[in-house]
Design a protein around this motif. Structure first.
Motif, mmCIF file in Angstrom:
data_model
loop_
_atom_site.group_PDB
_atom_site.id
_atom_site.type_symbol
_atom_site.label_atom_id
_atom_site.label_comp_id
_atom_site.label_asym_id
_atom_site.label_seq_id
_atom_site.Cartn_x
_atom_site.Cartn_y
_atom_site.Cartn_z
ATOM 1 N N VAL A 50 0.856 -1.190 0.000
ATOM 2 C CA VAL A 50 0.000 0.000 0.000
ATOM 3 C C VAL A 50 0.889 1.236 0.000
ATOM 4 O O VAL A 50 1.840 1.329 0.791
ATOM 5 N N VAL A 51 0.591 2.165 -0.908
ATOM 6 C CA VAL A 51 1.368 3.404 -1.012
ATOM 7 C C VAL A 51 0.425 4.588 -0.833
ATOM 8 O O VAL A 51 -0.582 4.700 -1.540
ATOM 9 N N PHE A 52 0.749 5.458 0.104
ATOM 10 C CA PHE A 52 0.021 6.711 0.283
ATOM 11 C C PHE A 52 0.876 7.838 -0.288
ATOM 12 O O PHE A 52 1.982 8.093 0.194
ATOM 13 N N ARG A 58 -2.797 21.268 3.669
ATOM 14 C CA ARG A 58 -3.785 21.553 4.704
ATOM 15 C C ARG A 58 -3.732 20.485 5.789
ATOM 16 O O ARG A 58 -3.429 19.325 5.539
ATOM 17 N N GLU A 59 -4.080 20.910 6.997
ATOM 18 C CA GLU A 59 -3.986 20.038 8.164
ATOM 19 C C GLU A 59 -4.857 18.789 8.025
ATOM 20 O O GLU A 59 -4.501 17.712 8.500
ATOM 21 N N ALA A 60 -6.003 18.922 7.355
ATOM 22 C CA ALA A 60 -6.916 17.787 7.211
ATOM 23 C C ALA A 60 -6.243 16.609 6.524
ATOM 24 O O ALA A 60 -6.565 15.446 6.808
ATOM 25 N N ALA A 61 -5.291 16.885 5.628
ATOM 26 C CA ALA A 61 -4.598 15.806 4.916
ATOM 27 C C ALA A 61 -3.756 14.983 5.878
ATOM 28 O O ALA A 61 -3.695 13.753 5.766
ATOM 29 N N TYR A 66 -2.994 9.832 8.817
ATOM 30 C CA TYR A 66 -2.749 9.097 10.056
ATOM 31 C C TYR A 66 -3.889 8.129 10.345
ATOM 32 O O TYR A 66 -3.671 6.989 10.771
ATOM 33 N N GLY A 67 -5.124 8.565 10.072
ATOM 34 C CA GLY A 67 -6.279 7.695 10.291
ATOM 35 C C GLY A 67 -6.258 6.477 9.391
ATOM 36 O O GLY A 67 -6.512 5.347 9.839
#
Length: 465
Positions: A50-52, A58-61, A66-67
């Motif tokens: 899995v690659v992110f 922005r902070e939401a990213a 992390y989630g």
């Protein structure tokens, strides 16, 4: 046929956040892994690797990343996997920014790589497969462009083509120069050669990419030469040419003029304004004024009256007053954008603006944001009415997400267009072809109509990757 590698029979999944450059980088990652024998899958739970590919604008990213990484800890492996443990990698801008910190905070993360060493990922994955443990490699600057790596494009008929990477602007709110590095332009002959290869492969649309495309060449030639890039790409015979993203301070009369003369250059431009207030623009270090921006809009519409403009706007920048916001609101009204991407200011550690305290209550900022969004939608609806009753060329991308019996594609102005599939045709046959659609419905976010008679797909659609 693939030779046997450690990746043979492994399945991979890529999740991409953020800008078009990240999407392009993800296609390169897919190209490398497919070339080594791994197979792409859509669902994370079906993947061994899995690659992110991340964004830290922005902070939401950060929160989202992390989630999602944490949730993989308890996601079972797919049936039949040859691995005893799923291998997880984080790349892109958060990888570049945080490096070792990521594995300290997410101990089940295996690999971290940055924006400058995309090509290291297969080796890092192989080390993780062989040795276990954490493998972190983040370089300060890249000596090559990701375009030198293999690619697996999302669509056979469309290609991202980076012409420059990095940014020298240092807008006070923006983390990009710190994670993408200084501006670096590709030689023009390399850009043209890549484009010619795409055209020969049947690509219909090329989008030129850069953190600031219209400053292209300043590092190579002493002054920007973006107009020369547009001329050269038009000469390749590409059907549609687009570019992103432009900085208003670098949009020259020469480039503006190309919207009136180049056959392939689409009548759409993303021109981020960020604010309509001179005081806020100065605090953002944007280096243009409201009047300069509006003059650019006037010039663009003098050259091409029907051009569709889109923009980015930040609400709640530290120190923004009620008057500053009203200046932004009025600018949106004056320009009449087809699309506006609106954001509430997000503090990014390491940027100059992060140290500025703002006493404005959050509910006041949210109220301004909601009011702007409502107005943006109203003006977008009005802008789309100009195409009601017209016939537009639509590059078909696939079936509509809301109705499989409808095709979905993009107009020259980059509007989404829906139309019923013509009798006797399939979406597989039409995808990647251009059809003419008579527009009989114009909504806020899309146009709809019927495929015009005689609008037949060509005998051969775009072929291959």
């Amino acid at each position: 046929m693939h030779t046997h590698t450690p990746f043979t029979n492994l399945a991979f999944c890529i999740r991409t956040f953020g800008c078009q450059m990240n999407k392009h980088d993800s296609e390169r990652v897919a190209g490398m892994l497919e070339g080594l024998g791994a197979l792409p899958v859509d669902a994370i739970e079906d993947a061994d690797l899995v690659v992110f590919m991340t964004c830290c604008v922005r902070e939401a990213a950060d929160t989202r990343l992390y989630g999602q990484v944490a949730s993989l800890k308890n996601t079972p492996l797919r049936a039949g996997t040859p691995l005893s443990k799923r291998v997880v990698a984080v790349g892109g801008c958060i990888g570049q920014r945080d490096g070792q910190k990521l594995v300290d905070e997410l101990p089940h993360l295996d690999v971290v790589f940055g924006t400058h060493n995309l090509g290291s990922l297969p080796r890092l994955f192989e080390e993780a497969l062989d040795e276990g443990g954490h493998h972190v490699e983040v370089l300060d600057a890249g000596s090559s462009f990701a375009s030198e790596l293999p690619t697996a494009r999302e669509h056979a008929w469309a290609a991202w083509l980076p012409i420059a990477q990095g940014c020298n602007n240092f807008c006070s709110y923006c983390i990009v120069p710190y994670v993408r590095g200084r501006e670096k332009s590709r030689p023009l002959e390399d850009i043209v050669a890549e484009a010619e290869g795409y055209v020969a492969a049947g690509v219909k649309e090329i989008t030129l990419l850069g953190q600031n495309v219209n400053s292209y060449g300043r590092d190579l030639y002493g002054s920007p030469r973006f107009a020369a890039v547009l001329d050269a790409l038009d000469a390749t015979g590409i059907e549609r040419l687009r570019f992103a993203t432009s900085h208003p301070k670098d949009l020259t009369d020469e480039v503006i003029g190309r919207f009136g003369t180049l056959r392939s250059l689409m009548p759409a431009l993303h021109l981020p304004v960020q604010s309509g207030s001179d005081a806020v623009l100065a605090a953002m270090n944007r280096r243009y004024t409201r009047a300069h921006y509006l003059e650019l809009v006037r010039k663009l519409r003098d050259v091409l009256p029907e051009i569709a403009l889109s923009t980015d706007i930040i609400v709640g920048f530290p120190g923004e007053t009620a008057k500053d916001f009203e200046d932004t609101y009025r600018l949106v009204d004056e320009v009449g954008y087809h699309q506006v991407f609106t954001f509430i200011y997000s503090k990014r550690e390491g940027t100059p603006a992060a140290s500025v305290d703002d006493p404005t209550p959050r509910d006041v900022i949210q109220g301004r944001f909601d009011r702007l969004v409502d107005f943006v939608q109203k003006r977008a609806f009005e802008a789309n009415q100009a195409d009601l009753g017209s016939t537009v060329d639509v590059l078909v991308e696939g079936a509509s997400k809301r109705d499989a019996g409808l095709l979905a594609g993009k107009s020259p102005k980059n509007q989404t267009v829906h139309a019923p599939l013509p009798e006797g045709t399939s979406i597989e046959e039409l995808a990647g072809t251009t059809v003419r659609v008579r527009i009989d419905e114009a909504k806020t976010w899309y146009l709809a109509g019927e495929v015009a008679e005689g609008s037949e797909p060509p005998a051969e659609a775009a072929d291959g990757r």
